[in-house]
Design a protein around this motif. Structure first.
Motif, mmCIF file in Angstrom:
data_model
loop_
_atom_site.group_PDB
_atom_site.id
_atom_site.type_symbol
_atom_site.label_atom_id
_atom_site.label_comp_id
_atom_site.label_asym_id
_atom_site.label_seq_id
_atom_site.Cartn_x
_atom_site.Cartn_y
_atom_site.Cartn_z
ATOM 1 N N ASP A 148 0.838 -1.198 0.000
ATOM 2 C CA ASP A 148 0.000 0.000 0.000
ATOM 3 C C ASP A 148 0.874 1.250 0.000
ATOM 4 O OD1 ASP A 148 0.922 0.412 2.616
ATOM 5 O OD2 ASP A 148 -0.927 -0.300 3.558
ATOM 6 N N GLN A 149 0.260 2.419 0.137
ATOM 7 C CA GLN A 149 1.002 3.680 0.064
ATOM 8 C C GLN A 149 2.032 3.828 1.175
ATOM 9 O OE1 GLN A 149 -2.572 6.184 -0.107
ATOM 10 N NE2 GLN A 149 -1.886 6.952 -2.101
ATOM 11 N N ASN A 150 1.850 3.083 2.253
ATOM 12 C CA ASN A 150 2.799 3.143 3.374
ATOM 13 C C ASN A 150 3.867 2.069 3.279
ATOM 14 O OD1 ASN A 150 1.362 5.281 4.661
ATOM 15 N ND2 ASN A 150 -0.138 3.778 5.403
ATOM 16 N N GLY A 151 3.873 1.324 2.172
ATOM 17 C CA GLY A 151 4.855 0.262 2.008
ATOM 18 C C GLY A 151 4.517 -1.005 2.760
ATOM 19 N N GLU A 152 3.273 -1.125 3.224
ATOM 20 C CA GLU A 152 2.851 -2.308 3.961
ATOM 21 C C GLU A 152 2.226 -3.328 3.009
ATOM 22 O OE1 GLU A 152 3.431 -2.768 7.173
ATOM 23 O OE2 GLU A 152 4.346 -0.776 7.366
ATOM 24 N N ASN A 153 2.522 -4.591 3.237
ATOM 25 C CA ASN A 153 2.015 -5.677 2.409
ATOM 26 C C ASN A 153 0.532 -5.902 2.720
ATOM 27 O OD1 ASN A 153 1.483 -8.070 1.052
ATOM 28 N ND2 ASN A 153 3.108 -9.248 2.032
ATOM 29 N N ILE A 154 -0.340 -5.678 1.738
ATOM 30 C CA ILE A 154 -1.779 -5.801 1.998
ATOM 31 C C ILE A 154 -2.215 -7.260 2.152
ATOM 32 C CG2 ILE A 154 -2.222 -3.651 0.742
ATOM 33 C CD1 ILE A 154 -3.535 -5.351 -1.476
ATOM 34 N N PHE A 155 -1.345 -8.219 1.836
ATOM 35 C CA PHE A 155 -1.673 -9.632 2.042
ATOM 36 C C PHE A 155 -1.408 -10.075 3.478
ATOM 37 C CE2 PHE A 155 -0.661 -10.787 -2.673
ATOM 38 C CZ PHE A 155 -1.824 -10.158 -3.072
ATOM 39 N N ASN A 156 -0.782 -9.238 4.257
ATOM 40 C CA ASN A 156 -0.387 -9.587 5.623
ATOM 41 C C ASN A 156 -1.406 -9.063 6.632
ATOM 42 O OD1 ASN A 156 0.982 -10.086 8.048
ATOM 43 N ND2 ASN A 156 2.179 -8.190 7.876
ATOM 44 N N ASP A 157 -1.979 -9.984 7.402
ATOM 45 C CA ASP A 157 -2.817 -9.567 8.533
ATOM 46 C C ASP A 157 -2.259 -10.085 9.849
ATOM 47 O OD1 ASP A 157 -3.358 -12.254 8.435
ATOM 48 O OD2 ASP A 157 -5.537 -12.058 8.484
ATOM 49 N N GLY A 158 -0.987 -10.498 9.808
ATOM 50 C CA GLY A 158 -0.345 -11.002 11.017
ATOM 51 C C GLY A 158 -0.566 -12.474 11.282
ATOM 52 N N THR A 159 -1.345 -13.140 10.438
ATOM 53 C CA THR A 159 -1.605 -14.568 10.622
ATOM 54 C C THR A 159 -1.025 -15.352 9.446
ATOM 55 O OG1 THR A 159 -3.700 -14.702 9.386
ATOM 56 C CG2 THR A 159 -3.801 -13.910 11.664
ATOM 57 N N GLU A 160 -0.975 -16.675 9.609
ATOM 58 C CA GLU A 160 -0.476 -17.524 8.523
ATOM 59 C C GLU A 160 -1.452 -17.576 7.351
ATOM 60 O OE1 GLU A 160 0.551 -21.366 9.925
ATOM 61 O OE2 GLU A 160 2.185 -20.646 11.215
ATOM 62 N N LYS A 161 -2.726 -17.325 7.607
ATOM 63 C CA LYS A 161 -3.717 -17.396 6.529
ATOM 64 C C LYS A 161 -3.681 -16.184 5.612
ATOM 65 C CE LYS A 161 -7.118 -20.510 8.573
ATOM 66 N NZ LYS A 161 -8.549 -20.704 8.918
ATOM 67 N N GLY A 162 -3.222 -15.053 6.102
ATOM 68 C CA GLY A 162 -3.212 -13.849 5.289
ATOM 69 C C GLY A 162 -4.546 -13.136 5.300
ATOM 70 N N SER A 163 -4.586 -12.018 4.619
ATOM 71 C CA SER A 163 -5.713 -11.090 4.715
ATOM 72 C C SER A 163 -6.835 -11.426 3.742
ATOM 73 C CB SER A 163 -5.203 -9.673 4.425
ATOM 74 O OG SER A 163 -4.770 -9.595 3.074
ATOM 75 N N ASP A 164 -7.945 -10.694 3.891
ATOM 76 C CA ASP A 164 -9.032 -10.786 2.920
ATOM 77 C C ASP A 164 -8.553 -10.352 1.537
ATOM 78 O OD1 ASP A 164 -10.787 -11.648 4.868
ATOM 79 O OD2 ASP A 164 -11.668 -9.660 5.216
ATOM 80 N N ALA A 165 -7.636 -9.376 1.488
ATOM 81 C CA ALA A 165 -7.107 -8.922 0.202
ATOM 82 C C ALA A 165 -6.357 -10.049 -0.499
ATOM 83 C CB ALA A 165 -6.189 -7.717 0.407
ATOM 84 N N LEU A 166 -5.611 -10.845 0.255
ATOM 85 C CA LEU A 166 -4.931 -11.996 -0.336
ATOM 86 C C LEU A 166 -5.941 -12.943 -0.963
ATOM 87 C CD1 LEU A 166 -1.960 -14.060 0.881
ATOM 88 C CD2 LEU A 166 -4.107 -15.254 0.493
ATOM 89 N N ARG A 167 -7.013 -13.237 -0.229
ATOM 90 C CA ARG A 167 -8.010 -14.185 -0.752
ATOM 91 C C ARG A 167 -8.735 -13.607 -1.970
ATOM 92 N NH1 ARG A 167 -7.589 -15.367 4.610
ATOM 93 N NH2 ARG A 167 -8.946 -13.667 5.298
#
Length: 443
Positions: free
Chosen positions: A260-279
């Motif tokens: 994202d604009q802050n350089g954060e990975n939008i697939f990362n939600d801190g869990t092994e499953k990943g974020s809603d964006a990843l899915r």
């Protein structure tokens, strides 16, 4: 031009662009006239970006006689000059891409197609991070039958696959040493090399790039380098999907995440499953697979690789840490959460491949798609929707897929369809041996 001033030994340059098959098309120019390419560009017909695998005009293309085979304008990409270490004389390569004479990007140029997808991400404040893994065979093609070349060290031929064998790598140490040195001077971020499952088969990973155009450039240039350098060492290197019937073929796996604009990975939600964006990105890629298979398997030979139990996916599904799935979510730290797209063969055009993957993922994000549950276990043994199993079916599904029309512009879609339909017509006249001879060096 500063690069040429620093390398006065370079007397000639090559200017080259990738056509729809990923084949380099261009010109040889004396170095003393290179400044003209920067000030005025160079020209060749629009139809050159749309040649078939033999390098012939597309018979039904409006780019040929209807328009008088008119010229497009080609300008240098941001890559600039680089050496061509596989040639005897000191020579520089200058990558170029195509525009209309009024400066508009030419939509039939595959690099422009990827730039368009990249721009759509930029408009949303997103940056794709992309890496590729390239498999290829070293081959002795001097006889009537393909076989692994003899080791320059021992003179022996390795008759089987040796997965992750240091002995297999060391047998061609001179070639790999030269390859890594060439990657260094060409600014291609080659990382780990391993031996693979086939005889004389290897894989090299290219590092992640926060610029999909740079990642595609690296991949295209790497294929050119490997093939040229292998010939310099007395054998062939091939990225064709499956040169040997009895062995697994060459894949080109693509890993990607999105910042994202802050350089954060939008697939990362801190869990092994990943974020809603990843899915959602997974769902978009899965939805586009039937239509985009022609991009990932663009040739007759491509479909001999996409068969069950041959280390290439056949079903449309996704999974965590499972190499039988078309899309794999590798184990990683949360910040490195990413998707591995495993469908493409080594014979693809990297620009179209990355555009198709990132474009499909973006559709998934835009539509907030939700995928089916991830599979567990052997994907080959499960009742999954299947990838198109034949070239002709893939052509038809590419033609009718609404998601493809959201990723690529109409002119590129039509040009690619005309190219593949002409190829499938004339390929029927060739024996399997003639097809192998054609694909070995071209793809």
């Amino acid at each position: 031009m500063d690069w040429l001033k620093e390398h006065p030994e370079v007397r000639t340059i090559r200017v080259a662009a990738a056509d729809l098959n990923g084949v380099a098309r261009g010109k040889r120019i004396p170095a003393r006239f290179a400044s003209k390419v920067f000030s005025e560009g160079t020209r060749f017909p629009f139809s050159v970006m749309n040649l078939d695998i033999w390098g012939e005009d597309i018979e039904e293309s409006p780019l040929v006689f209807e328009t008088g085979d008119c010229d497009g304008l080609l300008r240098p990409t941001e890559r600039g000059f680089m050496p061509m270490p596989w040639l005897e004389a000191p020579t520089a390569l200058l990558p170029i891409w195509m525009f209309h004479m009024d400066g508009r990007p030419y939509s039939g140029d595959p690099r422009q197609a990827l730039a368009r997808v990249k721009d759509r991400y930029t408009e949303k404040g997103l940056t794709p991070v992309v890496a590729t893994e390239l498999e290829f065979f070293l081959i002795d093609d001097s006889g009537t039958k393909l076989r692994v070349p003899p080791s320059p060290r021992s003179g022996k031929r390795r008759t089987g696959g040796e997965i992750l064998s240091l002995r297999a790598l060391d047998a061609f140490d001179g070639f790999f040493t030269a390859l890594y040195e060439a990657c260094e001077v060409m600014d291609i971020p080659a990382d780990t090399a391993i031996s693979e499952a086939g005889p004389g088969q290897f894989e090299i990973n290219l590092m992640h790039q926060a610029d999909p155009l740079k990642a595609a450039d690296d991949t295209w240039l790497f294929k050119m380098l490997v093939k040229g350098l292998a010939r310099q060492h007395g054998f062939a290197a091939s990225f064709m999907a499956k040169p040997y019937d009895l062995w697994s073929g060459n894949g080109m796996h693509t890993h990607f995440s999105i910042l994202d604009q802050n350089g954060e990975n939008i697939f990362n939600d801190g869990t092994e499953k990943g974020s809603d964006a990843l899915r959602s990105a997974v769902a978009g890629c899965l939805a586009a697979l039937p239509g985009s298979t022609l991009i990932f398997a663009p040739h007759q030979n491509s479909y001999t690789r996409l068969v069950p139990n041959a280390h290439a996916p056949t079903g449309i599904g996704w999974a965590y840490e499972n190499r039988t799935a078309a899309l794999r979510i590798p184990s990683s730290g949360p910040a490195a959460r990413r998707i591995e797209h495993r469908v493409a063969g080594g014979d693809v055009n990297p620009y179209l491949m990355i555009a198709a993957i990132l474009g499909a993922a973006l559709v998934g994000l835009e539509d907030k798609m939700v995928p089916d549950e991830p599979i567990v276990g052997n994907a080959y043994a499960q009742y999954l929707p299947q990838l198109p199993a034949t070239w002709n079916l893939a052509i038809n599904q590419f033609d009718s897929c609404p998601l493809i029309k959201r990723i690529f512009e109409e002119e590129l879609i039509e040009n690619f369809l005309m190219t593949k339909r002409q190829e499938i017509h004339y390929m029927a006249e060739l024996s399997e041996e003639e097809q192998t001879e054609l694909y070995l060096d071209t793809v």
